[in-house]
Design an enzyme around this catalytic site. Sequence first.
Site, PDB file in Angstrom:
ATOM      1  N   GLY A 249       9.152  15.497   4.443  1.00  0.00           N
ATOM      2  CA  GLY A 249       7.829  14.898   4.311  1.00  0.00           C
ATOM      3  C   GLY A 249       7.839  13.415   4.073  1.00  0.00           C
ATOM      4  N   GLU A 291      15.058  18.171   4.306  1.00  0.00           N
ATOM      5  CA  GLU A 291      14.646  18.649   5.627  1.00  0.00           C
ATOM      6  C   GLU A 291      13.745  17.630   6.335  1.00  0.00           C
ATOM      7  OE1 GLU A 291      14.637  23.433   4.628  1.00  0.00           O
ATOM      8  OE2 GLU A 291      12.763  22.298   4.477  1.00  0.00           O
ATOM      9  N   PRO A 292      14.292  16.457   6.663  1.00  0.00           N
ATOM     10  CA  PRO A 292      13.481  15.469   7.382  1.00  0.00           C
ATOM     11  C   PRO A 292      13.286  15.856   8.835  1.00  0.00           C
ATOM     12  CG  PRO A 292      15.717  14.673   7.123  1.00  0.00           C
ATOM     13  CD  PRO A 292      15.646  15.978   6.387  1.00  0.00           C
ATOM     14  N   ARG A 294       9.951  14.400  10.811  1.00  0.00           N
ATOM     15  CA  ARG A 294       9.224  13.195  11.221  1.00  0.00           C
ATOM     16  C   ARG A 294      10.070  11.931  11.009  1.00  0.00           C
ATOM     17  NH1 ARG A 294       3.647  12.870  10.649  1.00  0.00           N
ATOM     18  NH2 ARG A 294       3.836  14.623   9.202  1.00  0.00           N
ATOM     19  N   TYR A 335      -6.203  15.538  12.688  1.00  0.00           N
ATOM     20  CA  TYR A 335      -6.381  15.003  11.334  1.00  0.00           C
ATOM     21  C   TYR A 335      -6.382  13.484  11.278  1.00  0.00           C
ATOM     22  CZ  TYR A 335      -1.419  16.541  11.674  1.00  0.00           C
ATOM     23  OH  TYR A 335      -0.148  16.862  12.098  1.00  0.00           O
ATOM     24  N   CYS A 362     -11.762  16.677  28.280  1.00  0.00           N
ATOM     25  CA  CYS A 362     -13.218  16.834  28.166  1.00  0.00           C
ATOM     26  C   CYS A 362     -13.637  17.138  26.738  1.00  0.00           C
ATOM     27  CB  CYS A 362     -13.706  17.931  29.125  1.00  0.00           C
ATOM     28  SG  CYS A 362     -13.515  17.460  30.848  1.00  0.00           S
ATOM     29  N   TYR A 391       5.672  15.730  16.264  1.00  0.00           N
ATOM     30  CA  TYR A 391       4.442  16.529  16.356  1.00  0.00           C
ATOM     31  C   TYR A 391       3.505  16.091  17.476  1.00  0.00           C
ATOM     32  CZ  TYR A 391       6.264  17.861  11.852  1.00  0.00           C
ATOM     33  OH  TYR A 391       7.104  18.294  10.854  1.00  0.00           O
TER      34      TYR A 391
END
Length: 434
Positions: A249, A291-292, A294, A335, A362, A391
């Site tokens: 994270g 646990e990287p 990103r 988000y 669309c 992601y």
Amino acid sequence: MNKLIKTSDVNDAGHLQIGGVDADFLAKKYQTPLQVFDVTKIRQAVQAFKRVFEEEGVDYEVSYASKAFSCLAIYQVMAEEGAHTDVVSGGELYTAIKAGFPMDKVSFHGNNKTRSELEMAVDNQVGVIMLDNFHEIDLLSQILKEKKAKIKVMLRVTPGISAHTNEYIQTGQVDSKFGFDLGSGQADLALEKVLANPDFEMIGVHAHIGSQIFDVRGFEGCGQKLCELSSHWLEKYGYQCQVLNVGGGFGISYTEADTPLPAEEFVRAIVKEIKTYCSQHEMPVPQIWIEPGRAIVGPAGYSLYTIGSRKDLPGYTSYVAVDGGMGDNIRPALYQAEYSAVLADQPLAEPEEKVNLVGKYCESGDILIKNCPLPKNEPGDVVVLLSTGAYGYSMASNYNRNPRPAVVFAEDGQDKLVIKRESYYDLIKNDLKY
């Protein structure tokens, strides 16, 4: 000039280069939309994490969270770098298997693993299964009994820490779909069930507090919580945790406004917190896993698009549309994720206007970047979104029946296609006529 662009990112022609390859050339060779990864940046990120652990003198695993981006080639790179990897589905596990990734360096996550997924994990002797709930303990117990097998496991707990991040990507708070709660005694009961089954080899505990986090205090708190739990289990059950897995994270820079610490500094703070606790309580320092996902692939990824139509309205921000959008990067719509963009052939040019950079899908919400600063541009120009390696492709869809883009790895001036662009035939190959 965009501060995320360094001098080394620009070649002699003044063009953006990715892994030493001209971005404009890549767009012409492979067409757009296109996802490109700078493999050297991926390797350097893994090496930086490993270096911290080596300097701190602790046993460790740097486990790549492959939900950020999964394909055969990325598992091959992780294997070359001696990394561990975590998977969260049968599909990711299958891809790692086919890539030849060593199964003893795989951990299998997920809050609702199916019987077939767990059977695949057991049959392929994955390194460790992260137990997330009581149903899974019972289901895996049945499978191991049927197969006369044993496997290493860890318990995922929710440490009661709400990270300062988007509510949809907070996972460590008490009210979460993931893991065993500490305060209610769930974690203790789970440990009792696991220790009572000789087919389980319980090696440690795991927590993950969220994603895109800039504040190191949340990770320090997570490390302390896991130490306290380990101490409690030792006193109550005589069980000594071999591994404390603090998840990932670690935040990255998507825009110039983002100012995270170097990701490895988060790790140094976590290690120091755990070492201090163990010293004060005369406990051996366990293996420390991170646990990287990103932080490894995010900054190394670039999304290339070709500019098409434009809509100008007096008194309103103009709309500039590209040939991709929410189908290959849902994060802005999902988000409100923010990105930066430059033109491939003039990445250092000063912006002359702010536009809404939008996709071709669309949906009115198909906006990649609101009020995006860009130099003068026209149809046919290649625009590049920065730090899109995490992601984006992994959450891509065929919405509006658009094919998913190709993916290219670039390293040391060489480019390699690692995922083919989907064709229109690919869109219908599983369809059946009525």
